[in-house]
Design an enzyme around this catalytic site. Structure first.
Site, PDB file in Angstrom:
ATOM      1  CG  HIS A 134      -3.809  -3.588   3.592  1.00 46.23           C
ATOM      2  ND1 HIS A 134      -2.696  -3.214   4.287  1.00 46.23           N
ATOM      3  CD2 HIS A 134      -4.181  -2.516   2.864  1.00 46.23           C
ATOM      4  CE1 HIS A 134      -2.395  -1.956   3.987  1.00 46.23           C
ATOM      5  NE2 HIS A 134      -3.284  -1.505   3.118  1.00 46.23           N
ATOM      6  CB  CYS A 181      -0.950  -0.031   1.186  1.00 50.02           C
ATOM      7  SG  CYS A 181      -2.354   1.074   0.992  1.00 50.02           S
TER       8      CYS A 181
END
Lengths: 248, 502
Positions: A193, A94
């Site tokens: 994630h 991310c």
């Protein structure tokens, strides 16, 4: 065999269970008979990420990401670039993934410098891309990866980076071109994630194998009973409507 | 809205100067007389529809704790504002990441001891529809209410809208932890939402703030109305050094990273800014001494503007000590006497799924909601303090109300259970049972010891089968899983329906 895992900015870049990836790397090392040590590297510290075998950098909130972007450029950046060229395994998730690129132009017009290790740029988008995601990974010979994405930045790859995979469900890099993540040599970046490694143990083992290989290790990774992980992976695929279609 | 005779509240620092006999009267509770008391067809229709949907919803076995409220607001958008205006003693609001429900129930228990009728959203329905439903419960078809006061827990993101409608007499903020990031974006946004809500409330509203949480205490900075702080002043309960992590927040004044002399858990502690000198405000309601009594709870001693209060808190978990402090602080402004505060705290029965104790034959069930890493860790700590025979059941869902991203399971410190050696059994259930199973495996539990049973009812059966005589089943569900397991328990007559909870 001994591996040193560098955790970059664990204090600032640790959103959404990124810690889970470190837990998985160290656990799997011990199951493979590899001794793993984790070195935490914070902003302003002189410890060099380049001395590690695996470097991990997670996601962060906007303010924290800004803080580390400058530290990364001025302190760790040059060494990290050299490390990447030397085949050190790097995993960015991310916000960490975004900083592996050239730059991140935020929604407010600010430009955060990246390390330029991966040939990609990120621009702040309006809509947050949130939800479960599944990817068919080119890097892993078509094996699927599952996770959860939550980002407003849209990432576009240049010539020098290959997508980690094709989006099967979800948004991926930018929600437009059907790609997710990026890799170049032993550097991997992704928006996943979940945490990403627990439910995708083949990605964890791929990274560890690359690290062992770079050290000239002949150690063959052991077969680990991944029954639970596979069940969880299958359940996640099922959740995005891909149940039963993918085999790993 | 008419305003009765009252003194203008003085600025901050006032509680220090007037330490006795603070009465609610000063603080801007809305008055009853003259507020839309005439018959209003729209309101009547709204109430009829609301009560009808509520009845139907309960008949179907659902709580009806927020849907009827949404119907009402659709018909009568001013419903909350008007009903709040009817509360003779005004409205108290509790918000923050963790501890809303328990704090509100503690306050209710104390106000119950005082003998005041209180209108509540006790089932934890804390979005705007839930607030409307709370008033619906308290009203008859003609919109007349039996309550003198409303006590509402409000979701952080709903605070701006809610405070505008409610014009509360006081707002208590418990803490800010990472929670539900997929919904609210980042933590700083959550704090901003609450800050915006405080502007809606206006300067007569009293703020009750956790002094130990800098993100909460920062809300008091520059707030034009009165502020009352609470906190722990027993450094031996905490840890000396503060490990830096992303949750150690920046100084609300200058943005520099705060320095801690002691932390109690997560980023709650005694802090000061090394750059600008901004520091933890000294709390008016403070914990001075604490003694743990295991799974029975705590004995605590608090310093308050009304003098020292000693009470037994009959619920385990250190985080509940903070809830008791918040409740004690909040009732200070209602002028409740210390004796009644003690009676209220000691008569407290844990609220819906918050360390709620149920008995099934010779077995106890402790229901403890888990919804974010900090809360999860606190529950695990409480479980570990019980050295008796026990079974643990995790029920993890990923519906909207639970948070659709289960990554947070990896931020909870499951490693502290040390591979589950102390447990007679572990069961994982819920929509994301597999995720929890993998989490436990990597926390050191042998995979073959982890039983998976997706359906809550079956999972509970397994737990009952495994628990040794006289043991406790710890059930740790996420929010929607709590509703499901509660329904299972209730069908078997082991628990009351949540809408009947006081």
């Amino acid at each position: 065999m001994e591996l040193k895992i560098g955790h970059l900015y664990p204090d600032l870049m640790n959103l959404y269970g990124d810690r889970g990836n470190i837990i998985v790397l160290t656990r799997r090392c011990s199951w493979h008979g590899i001794k793993a040590t984790v070195e935490e590297i914070r902003t302003g510290e002189e410890k060099r990420a380049a001395e590690c075998d695996v470097v991990f950098i997670g996601g962060g909130q906007d303010r924290e990401q800004k803080q580390v972007a400058w530290d990364l450029r001025d302190r760790q950046g040059p060494a990290l670039r050299a490390a990447a060229a030397d085949g050190v395994v790097i995993l960015g998730i991310c916000g960490g993934y975004q900083l592996l690129g050239h730059e991140f132009r935020t929604g407010t017009g600010e430009v955060l410098p990246g390390t330029g290790i991966l040939d990609l740029v990120t621009v702040g988008g309006g809509k947050r891309l949130i939800g479960n995601i599944a990817v068919a990974s080119d890097l892993l010979g078509g094996k699927t990866l599952v996770g959860f994405e939550n980002h407003s930045g849209k990432t576009y790859l240049g010539e020098g980076a290959k997508p980690l995979g094709k989006v099967l469900a979800g948004y991926g890099n930018n929600g437009e071109d059907g790609t997710e993540g990026a890799y170049h040599r032993n550097v991997v970046g992704t928006y996943l994630h979940g945490s990403v490694l627990p439910k995708n143990p083949w990605l964890a083992d791929y990274l560890l194998a690359k690290a062992v290989e770079r050290r000239g290790g002949t150690l063959k990774l052991r077969e680990i009973d991944d029954q639970l992980e596979r069940t969880a992976h299958a359940a996640a695929l099922h959740q995005v409507g891909l149940g039963g279609k993918m085999e790993n | 809205m008419s305003v009765g005779p009252r003194k203008q509240p003085p600025a901050r620092g006032w509680f220090r100067e007037n330490n006795v006999g603070v009465t609610f009267y000063h603080l801007g509770g809305c008055q009853t007389s003259g507020v839309n008391d005439g018959f209003d067809w729209r309101r009547f229709l709204a109430l009829c529809l609301g009560k009808l949907t509520q009845g139907a919803s309960r008949f179907l076995g659902r709580g009806g704790s927020s849907f009827p409220g949404r119907i009402i607001l659709w018909v009568d958008p001013a419903f909350i504002r008007v009903m709040a205006g009817k509360m003779a003693r005004g409205t108290l609001v509790v918000t923050g990441t963790n501890g809303k429900t328990t704090t509100a129930k503690l306050v209710a228990s104390i106000l119950g001891a005082k003998g005041w009728g209180v209108c509540r959203n006790g089932a934890g329905a804390n979005l705007i529809g839930g607030l409307a439903a709370a008033f619906l419960n308290a009203a008859n078809f003609w919109g007349k209410v039996r309550c003198q006061m409303a006590l509402l827990e409000v979701d952080e993101a709903t605070v701006p809208q809610a405070t505008g409608e409610l014009q509360p007499a006081a707002i208590a903020v418990t803490n800010f932890f990472r929670d539900q990031l997929d919904r609210y974006g980042e933590l700083t946004n959550t704090v901003e939402l609450v800050r915006r809500g405080l502007r809606e409330a206006g300067p007569r509203t009293v703020l009750v703030l956790n002094a130990d949480d800098p993100m909460v205490a920062g809300l008091g900075k520059g707030y034009p109305g009165p502020v009352l702080y609470y906190g722990v002043e027993e450094p031996t309960l905490g840890r000396r050094e503060k490990e830096r992590d992303a949750e150690s927040p920046p100084c609300p004044n200058c943005g520099e990273q705060l320095a801690y002399t002691v932390t109690y858990y997560a980023h709650l502690g005694n802090y000061r800014c090394p750059a600008c000198g901004w520091a933890r405000p000294r709390p008016e309601v403070r914990l001075q001494r604490l003694r743990s009594e295991g799974s029975r709870g705590y004995a605590l001693e608090m310093g308050t503007p009304q003098g020292t209060i000693r009470a037994k808190l009959p619920v385990p978990g250190f985080y509940n000590v903070y809830n008791a402090l918040a409740a004690t602080a909040l009732v200070q402004i209602c002028g409740v006497e210390p004796g009644l505060i003690v009676r209220g705290l000691e008569g407290f029965a844990a609220s819906f799924g918050r360390m709620e104790r149920l008995r099934v034959g010779g077995t106890q069930i402790l229901l403890a909601l888990v919804k974010n890493p900090v809360g999860f860790n606190q529950v695990l700590q409480a479980v570990l303090e019980d050295h008796g025979p026990k079974v643990i059941l995790f029920l993890i869902n990923d519906r909207y109300a639970d948070g659709t991203d289960v990554s947070w399971l990896w931020d909870a410190d499951l490693e502290r259970l040390e591979g589950g050696a102390e447990f007679a059994g572990v069961i994982v259930g819920g929509l994301r049972a597999e995720d929890m199973a993998v989490r436990l495996k990597y926390a050191g539990w042998p995979p073959e010891a982890i039983l998976m049973e997706h359906k809550p009812a079956q999972a509970l059966e397994r737990a009952i089968g495994l628990v040794p005589p006289g043991g406790i089943i710890y059930v740790l569900p996420t929010y929607t899983a709590l509703l499901e397991i509660r329904e299972v328990l209730q069908r078997r007559g082991w628990a009351r329906p949540f809408w009947e909870e006081s």
